[in-house]
Design a protein around this motif. Sequence first.
Motif, PDB file in Angstrom:
ATOM      1  N   UNK A   1       0.706  -1.325   0.061  1.00 39.59           N
ATOM      2  CA  UNK A   1      -0.101   0.152   0.083  1.00 39.59           C
ATOM      3  C   UNK A   1       0.795   1.212   0.004  1.00 39.59           C
ATOM      4  N   UNK A   2       1.908   1.264   0.887  1.00 38.70           N
ATOM      5  CA  UNK A   2       2.921   2.330   0.872  1.00 38.70           C
ATOM      6  C   UNK A   2       3.527   2.543  -0.471  1.00 38.70           C
TER       7      UNK A   2
ATOM      8  N   UNK B   1       3.610   6.710  -5.062  1.00 46.13           N
ATOM      9  CA  UNK B   1       3.226   6.834  -6.341  1.00 46.13           C
ATOM     10  C   UNK B   1       2.358   7.726  -6.784  1.00 46.13           C
ATOM     11  N   UNK B   2       1.622   8.302  -5.697  1.00 43.93           N
ATOM     12  CA  UNK B   2       0.489   9.153  -5.800  1.00 43.93           C
ATOM     13  C   UNK B   2      -0.901   8.614  -5.963  1.00 43.93           C
ATOM     14  N   UNK B   3      -0.959   7.547  -5.370  1.00 39.94           N
ATOM     15  CA  UNK B   3      -2.304   6.842  -5.469  1.00 39.94           C
ATOM     16  C   UNK B   3      -2.796   7.220  -4.073  1.00 39.94           C
TER      17      UNK B   3
ATOM     18  N   UNK C   1      -4.899   7.199  -0.475  1.00 41.22           N
ATOM     19  CA  UNK C   1      -4.679   5.938   0.412  1.00 41.22           C
ATOM     20  C   UNK C   1      -6.018   4.729   0.120  1.00 41.22           C
ATOM     21  N   UNK C   2      -7.304   5.562   0.155  1.00 41.18           N
ATOM     22  CA  UNK C   2      -8.191   4.493  -0.025  1.00 41.18           C
ATOM     23  C   UNK C   2      -8.087   3.546  -1.402  1.00 41.18           C
ATOM     24  N   UNK C   3      -7.867   4.422  -2.230  1.00 37.48           N
ATOM     25  CA  UNK C   3      -7.749   3.636  -3.594  1.00 37.48           C
ATOM     26  C   UNK C   3      -6.459   2.503  -3.596  1.00 37.48           C
ATOM     27  N   UNK C   4      -5.411   2.927  -2.828  1.00 39.99           N
ATOM     28  CA  UNK C   4      -4.447   2.021  -2.602  1.00 39.99           C
ATOM     29  C   UNK C   4      -4.731   0.724  -1.962  1.00 39.99           C
ATOM     30  N   UNK C   5      -5.654   1.040  -1.095  1.00 36.54           N
ATOM     31  CA  UNK C   5      -5.867  -0.168   0.024  1.00 36.54           C
ATOM     32  C   UNK C   5      -6.669  -1.014  -0.848  1.00 36.54           C
ATOM     33  N   UNK C   6      -7.856  -0.303  -1.608  1.00 37.81           N
ATOM     34  CA  UNK C   6      -8.726  -1.118  -2.436  1.00 37.81           C
ATOM     35  C   UNK C   6      -7.833  -2.004  -3.622  1.00 37.81           C
ATOM     36  N   UNK C   7      -6.861  -1.354  -3.956  1.00 34.98           N
ATOM     37  CA  UNK C   7      -5.942  -2.085  -5.071  1.00 34.98           C
ATOM     38  C   UNK C   7      -5.380  -3.455  -4.201  1.00 34.98           C
TER      39      UNK C   7
END
Length: 118
Positions: free
Chosen positions: A67-68, A73-75, A77-83
Amino acid sequence: MTADTPLSGRLDDDDYPAFTMGRAAEMLGTTPGFLRAIGEARLITPLRSEGGHRRYSRYQLRIAARARELVDKGTPIEAACRIVILEDQLEEAQRINAEYRRAAQKPSGPANAGAATG
């Protein structure tokens, strides 16, 4: 303490909550706030010590590190977690599919050998 103590088995366990929030943040090169944020986003749910302090496993730290990477890379945090959640689900589905394929490729037993004749 010998290698046969109960603790020695836990140290090799990927799911054992061995790391405090401070140590986990230090290992990831991030802040405790980041760990709280990904917890709120339900990416990871740390276990709590008897005193109520968050404890993280190595598995959870690997997920947090992914996630970090995305956040760096600019994502958002909510979107990073979902990914990361979707990547984990896809990996599990692929593992299950591979098991089904291996099971389907195994030769049939003797019960099916006579079914083709007759």
